[in-house]
Enzyme design. Structure first.
Site, PDB file in Angstrom:
ATOM      1  N   ASN A  25      14.472  92.526 -59.626  1.00 16.71           N
ATOM      2  CA  ASN A  25      12.935  93.223 -59.295  1.00 16.71           C
ATOM      3  C   ASN A  25      11.944  92.415 -58.649  1.00 16.71           C
ATOM      4  O   ASN A  25      11.430  91.793 -59.219  1.00 16.71           O
ATOM      5  CB  ASN A  25      12.433  94.184 -60.541  1.00 16.71           C
ATOM      6  CG  ASN A  25      11.246  95.076 -60.145  1.00 16.71           C
ATOM      7  OD1 ASN A  25      10.988  95.106 -58.825  1.00 16.71           O
ATOM      8  ND2 ASN A  25      10.543  95.406 -61.026  1.00 16.71           N
ATOM      9  N   TRP A  26      12.033  92.341 -57.359  1.00 12.77           N
ATOM     10  CA  TRP A  26      11.227  91.747 -56.495  1.00 12.77           C
ATOM     11  C   TRP A  26       9.766  92.012 -56.404  1.00 12.77           C
ATOM     12  O   TRP A  26       8.758  91.287 -56.037  1.00 12.77           O
ATOM     13  CB  TRP A  26      11.865  91.322 -55.265  1.00 12.77           C
ATOM     14  CG  TRP A  26      12.824  90.757 -55.167  1.00 12.77           C
ATOM     15  CD1 TRP A  26      13.635  90.245 -56.157  1.00 12.77           C
ATOM     16  CD2 TRP A  26      13.944  90.479 -54.010  1.00 12.77           C
ATOM     17  NE1 TRP A  26      14.790  89.568 -55.760  1.00 12.77           N
ATOM     18  CE2 TRP A  26      15.129  89.848 -54.420  1.00 12.77           C
ATOM     19  CE3 TRP A  26      13.681  90.854 -52.523  1.00 12.77           C
ATOM     20  CZ2 TRP A  26      16.098  89.358 -53.355  1.00 12.77           C
ATOM     21  CZ3 TRP A  26      14.760  90.442 -51.658  1.00 12.77           C
ATOM     22  CH2 TRP A  26      15.951  89.873 -52.261  1.00 12.77           C
ATOM     23  N   LYS A  27       9.405  93.065 -57.256  1.00 13.55           N
ATOM     24  CA  LYS A  27       8.086  93.876 -57.191  1.00 13.55           C
ATOM     25  C   LYS A  27       7.311  93.652 -55.788  1.00 13.55           C
ATOM     26  O   LYS A  27       8.185  94.045 -54.779  1.00 13.55           O
ATOM     27  CB  LYS A  27       7.349  93.039 -58.117  1.00 13.55           C
ATOM     28  CG  LYS A  27       8.261  93.239 -59.625  1.00 13.55           C
ATOM     29  CD  LYS A  27       7.185  92.872 -60.779  1.00 13.55           C
ATOM     30  CE  LYS A  27       8.170  92.742 -62.173  1.00 13.55           C
ATOM     31  NZ  LYS A  27       7.241  92.425 -63.352  1.00 13.55           N
TER      32      LYS A  27
ATOM     33  N   HIS B   5       8.940 101.962 -64.045  1.00 16.32           N
ATOM     34  CA  HIS B   5       8.681 100.742 -64.557  1.00 16.32           C
ATOM     35  C   HIS B   5       7.212 100.855 -64.998  1.00 16.32           C
ATOM     36  O   HIS B   5       6.401 101.419 -64.701  1.00 16.32           O
ATOM     37  CB  HIS B   5       8.658  99.839 -63.129  1.00 16.32           C
ATOM     38  CG  HIS B   5       8.463  98.218 -63.596  1.00 16.32           C
ATOM     39  ND1 HIS B   5       7.480  97.723 -63.926  1.00 16.32           N
ATOM     40  CD2 HIS B   5       9.444  97.358 -63.750  1.00 16.32           C
ATOM     41  CE1 HIS B   5       7.404  96.349 -64.282  1.00 16.32           C
ATOM     42  NE2 HIS B   5       8.790  96.107 -64.094  1.00 16.32           N
TER      43      HIS B   5
ATOM     44  N   GLU C 135       5.046  98.845 -64.815  1.00 22.06           N
ATOM     45  CA  GLU C 135       3.748  98.729 -63.940  1.00 22.06           C
ATOM     46  C   GLU C 135       3.297 100.051 -63.153  1.00 22.06           C
ATOM     47  O   GLU C 135       2.163 100.296 -62.982  1.00 22.06           O
ATOM     48  CB  GLU C 135       4.138  97.574 -62.856  1.00 22.06           C
ATOM     49  CG  GLU C 135       3.888  96.175 -63.548  1.00 22.06           C
ATOM     50  CD  GLU C 135       4.894  94.965 -62.869  1.00 22.06           C
ATOM     51  OE1 GLU C 135       5.319  95.403 -61.823  1.00 22.06           O
ATOM     52  OE2 GLU C 135       5.129  94.212 -63.624  1.00 22.06           O
TER      53      GLU C 135
ATOM     54  N   GLU D 297      12.139  97.175 -71.344  1.00 19.26           N
ATOM     55  CA  GLU D 297      11.248  96.198 -70.789  1.00 19.26           C
ATOM     56  C   GLU D 297       9.889  96.074 -71.824  1.00 19.26           C
ATOM     57  O   GLU D 297       9.048  96.980 -71.430  1.00 19.26           O
ATOM     58  CB  GLU D 297      10.874  96.372 -69.521  1.00 19.26           C
ATOM     59  CG  GLU D 297      11.995  96.290 -68.550  1.00 19.26           C
ATOM     60  CD  GLU D 297      11.669  95.515 -67.322  1.00 19.26           C
ATOM     61  OE1 GLU D 297      12.139  94.502 -66.592  1.00 19.26           O
ATOM     62  OE2 GLU D 297      10.701  96.358 -66.510  1.00 19.26           O
TER      63      GLU D 297
ATOM     64  N   GLY E 280       6.387  89.100 -67.227  1.00 25.84           N
ATOM     65  CA  GLY E 280       5.346  88.175 -66.576  1.00 25.84           C
ATOM     66  C   GLY E 280       4.569  87.200 -67.527  1.00 25.84           C
ATOM     67  O   GLY E 280       3.699  86.569 -67.067  1.00 25.84           O
TER      68      GLY E 280
ATOM     69  N   SER F 255      10.367  88.333 -68.691  1.00 26.19           N
ATOM     70  CA  SER F 255      10.599  86.821 -68.697  1.00 26.19           C
ATOM     71  C   SER F 255      11.966  86.410 -68.838  1.00 26.19           C
ATOM     72  O   SER F 255      12.246  85.254 -69.719  1.00 26.19           O
ATOM     73  CB  SER F 255       9.643  86.231 -69.841  1.00 26.19           C
ATOM     74  OG  SER F 255       8.097  86.782 -69.477  1.00 26.19           O
TER      75      SER F 255
ATOM     76  N   GLY G 276      12.415  89.939 -63.127  1.00 29.73           N
ATOM     77  CA  GLY G 276      11.203  89.949 -61.986  1.00 29.73           C
ATOM     78  C   GLY G 276      11.140  88.504 -61.514  1.00 29.73           C
ATOM     79  O   GLY G 276      11.985  88.190 -60.866  1.00 29.73           O
ATOM     80  N   GLY G 277       9.964  87.773 -61.856  1.00 28.96           N
ATOM     81  CA  GLY G 277       9.905  86.498 -61.342  1.00 28.96           C
ATOM     82  C   GLY G 277      10.990  85.500 -60.979  1.00 28.96           C
ATOM     83  O   GLY G 277      11.010  85.072 -59.990  1.00 28.96           O
TER      84      GLY G 277
HETATM   85  P1  13P Z   1       9.481  89.190 -65.151  1.00 30.01           P
HETATM   86  O1  13P Z   1      10.784  88.646 -65.391  1.00 30.01           O
HETATM   87  O2  13P Z   1       8.470  88.525 -64.318  1.00 30.01           O
HETATM   88  O3  13P Z   1       8.882  89.006 -66.665  1.00 30.01           O
HETATM   89  O4  13P Z   1       9.360  90.649 -64.931  1.00 30.01           O
HETATM   90  C1  13P Z   1      10.267  91.700 -65.473  1.00 30.01           C
HETATM   91  C2  13P Z   1      10.138  92.952 -64.978  1.00 30.01           C
HETATM   92  O5  13P Z   1       9.156  93.645 -65.061  1.00 30.01           O
HETATM   93  C3  13P Z   1      11.456  93.343 -64.287  1.00 30.01           C
HETATM   94  O6  13P Z   1      11.456  94.759 -64.077  1.00 30.01           O
END
Ligand code: 13P
Length: 251
Positions: free
Chosen positions: A9-11, A95, A97, A167, A173, A213, A234-235
């Site tokens: 997920n590149w957000k 998600h 967020e 999640e 993050g 993470s 994510g990251g």
């Molecule tokens: P991180 O891997 O950056 O913690 O993000 C997880 C995430 O929200 C994937 O959708």
């Protein structure tokens, strides 16, 4: 056997050109990997060019959200049919967020899930508790509510195109991954919830990803758990090398 899924997920990151570059860099790195579904989710504006870059490869493309109507006066929204039209096979829905910053609720998640399935997409439905919820001992109640309401109205036959992502919000993050056993406990609980609201065969087959993470150095322990079928990253998915390592270590 459930086939593992590693989704990136590149957000809200990367310009269109950068998204294409990352996707292009990823291609040779995962070309020989078999037995894992690899999915990337760039921003809306990069979906069409990334779809082109991935043409003919096994890497699949996801959007990070969608609306529930097909078309109409809904300024700023994108429909599942439009995503399918430009080459998306998957869409991430609910998600944390989106729940946290954009007012997504279990009800809107459910509407989006049903609409996306109707358009032939595979949905990655995200659920997970906040730190407050974990500390106050309501994790399971929250997961049960999010799963039950998010998947309301779905039948066993829909569920082969549903992937659930657990999640925990406190792990996103933050560099603070859930321990393998904390994640396993939540995944087993989510699977039992699917068994109660749909049926046991569906629960045994549904893929449940862990997110929060995930890095190349913690994926193996997570994947060693019986109810963890992959990861939503994510990251660490922003860099082709680290994402490819996660894909390889997932095996
Ligand atoms: P991180 O891997 O950056 O913690 O993000 C997880 C995430 O929200 C994937 O959708």
């Amino acid at each position: 056997m459930r086939r593992p899924v590693i989704a990136g997920n590149w957000k809200m990151n990367k310009m269109s050109r950068e998204s294409v570059d990352t996707a292009t860099d990823l291609l040779p790195l995962v070309a020989s990997v078999q037995g894992v579904d690899v999915v990337v989710a760039p921003v809306f504006t990069a979906l069409a060019p990334v779809a082109k870059a991935l043409e003919g490869s096994t890497i699949q493309l996801a959007a990070q959200d969608c609306f529930w109507e097909d078309a109409g006066a809904f300024t700023g929204e994108v429909s599942p049919a439009m995503l399918a039209d430009i080459g998306c096979s998957h869409v991430i829905i609910g998600h944390s967020e989106r729940r946290q910053y954009f007012g997504e609720t279990d009800e809107t998640v459910n509407r989006k899930v049903r609409a996306a399935l109707q358009s032939g997409l595979i949905v990655i439905v995200c659920i997970g508790e906040t730190l407050d919820e974990r500390e106050s001992g309501t994790t399971f109640a929250v997961l049960e509510r999010q799963a039950t309401e998010g998947l309301a109205g779905l039948r066993a036959g829909d569920m082969n195109r549903v992937i659930i992502a657990y999640e925990p919000v406190w792990a996103i993050g933050t560099g603070k991954t859930a321990s393998d056993s904390q994640a396993q406990e939540a995944h087993a609980f989510i699977r039992s919830t699917v068994a109660s609201c749909i049926d046991q065969t569906t629960a045994d087959a549904v893929r449940i990803l862990y997110g929060g993470s995930v890095k190349p150095d913690n994926i193996s322990g997570l994947m060693g758990q019986p109810d963890i079928d992959g990861a939503l990253v994510g990251g660490a998915s922003l860099d082709a090398d680290s994402f490819a390592r996660i894909v390889r270590y997932a095996l």
